[in-house]
Design a protein around this motif. Sequence first.
Motif, mmCIF file in Angstrom:
data_model
loop_
_atom_site.group_PDB
_atom_site.id
_atom_site.type_symbol
_atom_site.label_atom_id
_atom_site.label_comp_id
_atom_site.label_asym_id
_atom_site.label_seq_id
_atom_site.Cartn_x
_atom_site.Cartn_y
_atom_site.Cartn_z
ATOM 1 N N LYS A 63 10.473 13.963 -4.850
ATOM 2 C CA LYS A 63 9.879 13.812 -6.179
ATOM 3 C C LYS A 63 9.529 12.367 -6.490
ATOM 4 O O LYS A 63 8.718 12.093 -7.374
ATOM 5 C CB LYS A 63 10.851 14.327 -7.247
ATOM 6 N N ASN A 64 10.147 11.429 -5.774
ATOM 7 C CA ASN A 64 9.871 10.004 -5.979
ATOM 8 C C ASN A 64 8.961 9.438 -4.899
ATOM 9 O O ASN A 64 8.931 8.222 -4.682
ATOM 10 C CB ASN A 64 11.177 9.207 -6.025
ATOM 11 N N VAL A 65 8.220 10.299 -4.245
ATOM 12 C CA VAL A 65 7.204 9.881 -3.270
ATOM 13 C C VAL A 65 5.887 10.519 -3.691
ATOM 14 O O VAL A 65 5.762 11.749 -3.689
ATOM 15 C CB VAL A 65 7.577 10.290 -1.837
ATOM 16 N N PRO B 251 0.796 -1.233 0.000
ATOM 17 C CA PRO B 251 0.000 0.000 0.000
ATOM 18 C C PRO B 251 0.828 1.283 0.000
ATOM 19 O O PRO B 251 0.309 2.344 -0.334
ATOM 20 C CB PRO B 251 -0.834 -0.114 1.280
ATOM 21 N N ASN B 252 2.118 1.194 0.372
ATOM 22 C CA ASN B 252 2.971 2.386 0.368
ATOM 23 C C ASN B 252 4.013 2.337 -0.747
ATOM 24 O O ASN B 252 5.049 3.007 -0.676
ATOM 25 C CB ASN B 252 3.653 2.563 1.721
ATOM 26 N N VAL B 253 3.730 1.541 -1.767
ATOM 27 C CA VAL B 253 4.577 1.468 -2.957
ATOM 28 C C VAL B 253 3.683 1.672 -4.169
ATOM 29 O O VAL B 253 2.584 1.111 -4.240
ATOM 30 C CB VAL B 253 5.310 0.105 -3.039
ATOM 31 N N LYS C 226 3.210 7.017 -1.305
ATOM 32 C CA LYS C 226 3.653 5.799 -1.975
ATOM 33 C C LYS C 226 5.025 6.032 -2.583
ATOM 34 O O LYS C 226 5.231 7.000 -3.329
ATOM 35 C CB LYS C 226 2.652 5.398 -3.074
ATOM 36 N N VAL C 227 5.941 5.135 -2.299
ATOM 37 C CA VAL C 227 7.296 5.243 -2.831
ATOM 38 C C VAL C 227 7.291 4.862 -4.311
ATOM 39 O O VAL C 227 6.702 3.858 -4.714
ATOM 40 C CB VAL C 227 8.259 4.317 -2.057
ATOM 41 N N ALA C 228 7.947 5.676 -5.119
ATOM 42 C CA ALA C 228 8.054 5.419 -6.557
ATOM 43 C C ALA C 228 9.509 5.628 -6.977
ATOM 44 O O ALA C 228 10.367 5.978 -6.169
ATOM 45 C CB ALA C 228 7.127 6.356 -7.326
ATOM 46 N N GLY C 229 9.804 5.391 -8.252
ATOM 47 C CA GLY C 229 11.132 5.676 -8.784
ATOM 48 C C GLY C 229 12.181 4.622 -8.531
ATOM 49 O O GLY C 229 13.318 4.756 -8.985
#
Length: 390
Positions: free
Chosen positions: A314-316, A242-244, A325-328
Amino acid sequence: MENLTKREVSRQFSNRALKRGFSRQFSRQSSMDPRKNNQWFNFGRQSSVDPVQRSSVQEELTVPENLDSTMRLLFMACRGDTKGVEDLLNEGMDVNGIDLDGRTALHVAACEGHVEVVKLLLSRNANIDARDRWGSTAAADAKYYGNLDVYNILKACGASVPKTRKTPMTVSDPEEVPEYELNPAELQVRRSDGITKGSYQVAKWNGTKVSVKILDKDSYSDPETIAAFKHELTILEKVRHPNVVQFVGAVTQNIPMMIVSEYHSKGDLGCYLHKKGRLSPHKALNFALDIARGMNYLHEYKSDPIIHCDLKPKNVLMDSGGQLKVAGFGLLRLSNISYDKAKLSNPGAHVDPSNIYMAPEVYKNLIVDRSVDSYSFGVMLYETVNLLYF
């Protein structure tokens, strides 16, 4: 506040408590797919672009039991049963209903050369340029199988015949087509917005907003770019939390190649901080925990730890409910040295030494482990709590 944050974040970021605490399971991309209850239509001739060509069925076809309405329509079109097709359409059946390969009744009738069925479907506003999962249209199928009467009818109605082009990831066996493969015809990308190489932009997939990363066509001949694309795709496809950021699917068998993920209208954490200003201690703590949970999941991934190396605001991303959510992750390709240690496969690629969130080990091309993400997280946490922008 500082002690509470340190204690809570430490618990989430560096141990396995989260893994024990979460029992919810997240389904694969197909759970979001509106076609998830559809089936494959395996009767008669298959798509002209299907990597494995099957011989057409010669015996008289009879309607199998337990077919849903879409499959019955495709079956009637395959058999050339104009009356049967008309009856189903009169009952309200969608003329553009598709199977799991994205094939419509028009595709099937064009493959089989059933002129009257094709005329009927066109009179009921069938999508003349609908593409199946391999990018083929009804006109292309009719031309491939030598059904010139059907082909000429479709061309007279304005049908286009797409050129068949292979991608660096094209497979020869249809069973090897990834389950996450999307039909590019279902993606509506606004070309007028401009496509920046390697960037994500907003698109629509079956009416749902998504983020799409389009691989620049000039990169198809670059082995390093293709390897990086595959690496990012491999990591995105296997993680669920859920946090990705959630992976939706990809286009690898058609040009242009794309990676599709969930869209978040509230943007990234960096934009949020600049817009909202100082956060309350409670909000700052919740944001820190969201990021820590996502990173803990990546770091404790069951097969191999996933080291981000480029964690920054920028990647969150932020979803509609305010959850982060963590991205990148996966943008920097690593070569494993041991279970939890690695080095950059391509030093210098996507590495900006001026990025203050990035740990020195990364841009100095030293051996990295999960601690480089802890460094980035610490800088972000300091920024969030103190409202100092870098």
